[in-house]
Design an enzyme around this catalytic site. Structure first.
Site, PDB file in Angstrom:
ATOM      1  N   LYS A 186      -6.775 -88.588  95.917  1.00  0.00           N
ATOM      2  CA  LYS A 186      -7.315 -87.701  96.952  1.00  0.00           C
ATOM      3  C   LYS A 186      -7.020 -88.278  98.334  1.00  0.00           C
ATOM      4  CE  LYS A 186     -11.531 -85.592  98.642  1.00  0.00           C
ATOM      5  NZ  LYS A 186     -12.986 -85.474  98.544  1.00  0.00           N
ATOM      6  N   GLU A 192      -5.182 -99.620  94.308  1.00  0.00           N
ATOM      7  CA  GLU A 192      -4.662 -99.680  92.935  1.00  0.00           C
ATOM      8  C   GLU A 192      -3.564 -98.639  92.734  1.00  0.00           C
ATOM      9  OE1 GLU A 192      -7.772 -99.490  93.905  1.00  0.00           O
ATOM     10  OE2 GLU A 192      -9.094-100.777  92.711  1.00  0.00           O
ATOM     11  N   GLY A 241     -13.816 -86.497  94.351  1.00  0.00           N
ATOM     12  CA  GLY A 241     -12.886 -87.095  93.384  1.00  0.00           C
ATOM     13  C   GLY A 241     -13.349 -86.943  91.942  1.00  0.00           C
ATOM     14  N   ARG A 242     -14.616 -87.221  91.684  1.00  0.00           N
ATOM     15  CA  ARG A 242     -15.113 -87.189  90.290  1.00  0.00           C
ATOM     16  C   ARG A 242     -15.357 -85.763  89.786  1.00  0.00           C
ATOM     17  NH1 ARG A 242     -18.240 -89.760  93.815  1.00  0.00           N
ATOM     18  NH2 ARG A 242     -20.300 -88.974  94.376  1.00  0.00           N
ATOM     19  N   GLU A 327     -21.708 -92.908  89.945  1.00  0.00           N
ATOM     20  CA  GLU A 327     -21.164 -92.848  91.305  1.00  0.00           C
ATOM     21  C   GLU A 327     -21.876 -91.746  92.097  1.00  0.00           C
ATOM     22  OE1 GLU A 327     -16.923 -94.067  92.687  1.00  0.00           O
ATOM     23  OE2 GLU A 327     -16.833 -91.902  92.458  1.00  0.00           O
ATOM     24  N   HIS A 357     -22.000 -99.601  64.008  1.00  0.00           N
ATOM     25  CA  HIS A 357     -21.684-100.919  63.458  1.00  0.00           C
ATOM     26  C   HIS A 357     -21.559-101.952  64.558  1.00  0.00           C
ATOM     27  CE1 HIS A 357     -21.106 -98.973  59.572  1.00  0.00           C
ATOM     28  NE2 HIS A 357     -20.610 -97.985  60.295  1.00  0.00           N
ATOM     29  N   LYS A 485     -14.175-102.886  98.463  1.00  0.00           N
ATOM     30  CA  LYS A 485     -12.774-102.607  98.833  1.00  0.00           C
ATOM     31  C   LYS A 485     -12.396-103.410 100.073  1.00  0.00           C
ATOM     32  CE  LYS A 485     -12.586 -97.766  97.324  1.00  0.00           C
ATOM     33  NZ  LYS A 485     -12.497 -96.388  97.788  1.00  0.00           N
TER      34      LYS A 485
HETATM   35  O1  F6P Z   1     -13.521 -96.125  94.634  1.00  0.00           O
HETATM   36  C1  F6P Z   1     -14.138 -94.941  94.320  1.00  0.00           C
HETATM   37  C2  F6P Z   1     -13.267 -93.768  94.544  1.00  0.00           C
HETATM   38  O2  F6P Z   1     -13.281 -93.458  95.885  1.00  0.00           O
HETATM   39  C3  F6P Z   1     -13.695 -92.589  93.690  1.00  0.00           C
HETATM   40  O3  F6P Z   1     -14.707 -91.860  94.229  1.00  0.00           O
HETATM   41  C4  F6P Z   1     -12.418 -91.864  93.503  1.00  0.00           C
HETATM   42  O4  F6P Z   1     -12.478 -90.980  92.440  1.00  0.00           O
HETATM   43  C5  F6P Z   1     -11.461 -93.007  93.299  1.00  0.00           C
HETATM   44  O5  F6P Z   1     -11.924 -94.008  94.173  1.00  0.00           O
HETATM   45  C6  F6P Z   1     -10.027 -92.719  93.559  1.00  0.00           C
HETATM   46  O6  F6P Z   1      -9.814 -92.276  94.863  1.00  0.00           O
HETATM   47  P1  F6P Z   1      -8.486 -91.532  95.284  1.00  0.00           P
HETATM   48  O7  F6P Z   1      -8.361 -90.307  94.457  1.00  0.00           O
HETATM   49  O8  F6P Z   1      -8.667 -91.236  96.742  1.00  0.00           O
HETATM   50  O9  F6P Z   1      -7.348 -92.483  95.050  1.00  0.00           O
END
Ligand code: F6P
Length: 520
Positions: A186, A192, A241-242, A327, A357, A485
């Protein structure tokens, strides 16, 4: 007395046990079960008396759940710390705003065409979906879930973690010429995803121009990264995002399973939107799920909730719900800036029957237990009817065992019948006793398909929203992820350049440890 205080009083007064409640109410299972679309939800094994239920509904009314529900669908800026509307239901057609409808429809047409063209060209064998958090967990859950109806047309792989193993594993055996890389972010600024996208772009080499697409709310970011503007699919800041899998974020799923499947998914979610909007609170599934969780968390003292899908293809549901619930509602500041009441329990879980288990021992006999959401699927999609019966039997047995337990009297009688001596019975009986009275909800899906999966996910989305209203918090921001972050950015600089910043002695020692480490 307000309804919160009333609920506290009811909890403090002590409740009959679940077995007692059932013994006194022949219709309990019928009264406390709901059939909505392709879904049956049984709340009867929750430790809730009619008085408690009444007070919970009154609490929901006091907190204006009905009014806030209308605000959500009307696109009011409920995410007030970021001054944004929260319109993910619009992505499945549940909005009356004409301009939003058009944006969504245009994107839907474009992603469908793109998926159909890719399918018709037959150029690609694999899709590598790069994203993390909300840009990963939903598509990843569904990539598994949808396999119940057939294998994907393309080899769909996911890259999320910044651990090099994530991208390395995903690329094994793939050919850059026949691989489409879908970068989903987003913000287009997540470390990452950025690093994995750079690695994928390098790996694609001469094919990067054609074989790399982006899904983002930051088009400029994607263009600057080198994605062809014609290959960028946008979504909007009013999609969290979620909550984003319904947007172009689900493009990889369309590529692998086809756009019709995606329409079914959206239709399933839309049916839950319709139910959530129209059903009175007492018959409203998301509201019931929210209220039972609030009762357990705020009044019965449970601080975690366990999610156990008895469906291998839903084994990622606990991780998905961890982000969705924790979150969203893992907050401690109320809307007025003051301290909130207790909010989201810790969500955890695993795949049934495997979990039996592993950690079920503690659920049954531990001093710290947890309410459980059991998810079952009634139709066998694997053509293994005997396996399927055994799977369901295990699921239903667990909720029964948690609720009914086994008294010491029964245990002693069983041991005696086996011919055990009285001293041996005295020694063993306490260990074989189950306290019972442990709450659970069972949600049974008619079948595992795109429609029911859409409805199930939307159910939990709306449940999270209802809880945020009652807890009086903002479910739609996530400031709590920012500090880590920021600090990671600083430490990364120190690891890369050897510069030093002020840290506590523990963190400084860890940085020095990593810097001075020589691979052995
Ligand atoms: O670190 C949390 C977050 O901001 C989430 O809310 C989001 O889904 C995820 O990182 C990934 O963010 P993006 O889609 O901006 O890479």
């Amino acid at each position: 007395m307000n309804n919160w205080a009333k609920l506290q009083k009811l909890a403090d007064a002590g409740l009959p046990t679940l077995s007692e409640i059932f013994a006194g109410d022949a219709n309990r299972a019928t009264r406390m079960s709901f059939q909505v679309g392709g879904m049956y939800a049984d709340f009867s094994k929750q430790r809730i008396t009619p008085d408690v239920m009444q007070a919970l509904f009154a609490l929901a009314e006091d907190k204006n759940v009905v009014g806030k529900r209308a605000d959500l669908f009307a696109g009011k800026p409920l995410n007030f710390t970021e001054k944004r509307a929260v319109l993910h239901p619009a992505l499945r057609g549940s909005s009356t705003d004409k301009s939003i409808q058009k944006l969504v429809k245009d994107m839907r047409v474009r992603t469908r065409k793109f998926a159909e063209d890719i399918c018709a060209q037959g150029q690609y064998q694999a899709v590598v979906h790069i994203g993390i958090g909300g840009s990963d967990l939903g598509p990843r859950l569904l990539a598994d879930g949808l396999r119940a109806n057939g294998s994907p047309a393309l080899d769909l792989r996911f890259v999320n973690n910044v651990d090099g193993a994530s991208i390395n594993d995903a690329l094994v055996g793939l050919n850059p010429r026949t691989t489409l890389v879908v970068i989903v972010s987003k913000s287009f600024g997540t470390l990452e995803t950025r690093m994995n996208s750079e690695a994928a772009r390098d790996w694609l080499g001469q094919f990067a121009g054609d074989n790399m697409i982006a899904v983002t709310a930051n088009k400029d970011g994607a263009v600057n990264f080198g994605v062809d503007p014609a290959q960028i699919f946008e979504f909007w800041d009013w999609v969290g995002g979620r909550f984003s899998l319904w947007s172009a974020v689900g493009l990889s799923l369309q590529l692998a399973y086809g756009p019709d499947m995606f329409d079914d998914l959206l239709a399933g979610a839309a049916s839950m939107d319709g139910h959530f909007q129209a059903a009175p609170l007492e018959k409203n599934l998301p509201t019931m799920l929210a209220l039972t969780d609030i009762w357990n968390t705020n009044f019965l003292g449970y601080k975690t909730r366990c999610v156990v899908p008895y469906a291998r293809r839903l084994r990622k549901l606990p991780s998905f719900l961890q982000q969705l619930e924790m979150e969203s509602n893992g907050k401690s500041v109320a809307t007025d800036g003051g301290a909130s009441v207790d909010t989201s329990p810790v969500i955890w879980g695993g795949e049934g029957a495997n979990a039996q288990h592993a950690f079920f021992q503690q659920l049954h006999q531990g001093t710290i237990s947890a309410p459980v959401d059991f998810i079952a699927v009634l139709t066998d999609a694997e053509n293994r009817p005997a396996h399927h019966r055994a799977l369901l039997a295990n699921c239903f047995a667990q909720s029964e065992a948690l609720m009914c337990g086994k008294s010491e009297t029964v245990v002693r009688a069983e041991l005696k019948a086996k011919g055990m001596s009285t001293p041996d019975i005295d020694a063993l009986a306490p260990h074989k006793t189950f306290p019972g009275n442990r709450p659970s909800t069972t949600i049974a899906l008619n079948r595992l398909d795109a429609h029911t999966l859409g409805a199930l996910i939307a159910l939990y989305e709306h449940k999270v929203f209802v809880q945020s209203i009652i807890w009086d918090i903002n479910a739609f921001d996530q400031w709590g992820v920012e500090l880590g972050k920021e600090l990671a950015g600083t430490i990364l600089g120190e690891l890369e350049n050897g510069t030093d910043n002020q840290h506590d002695s523990s963190t400084s020692a860890l940085i020095a440890l990593a810097r001075n480490h020589t691979p052995s």
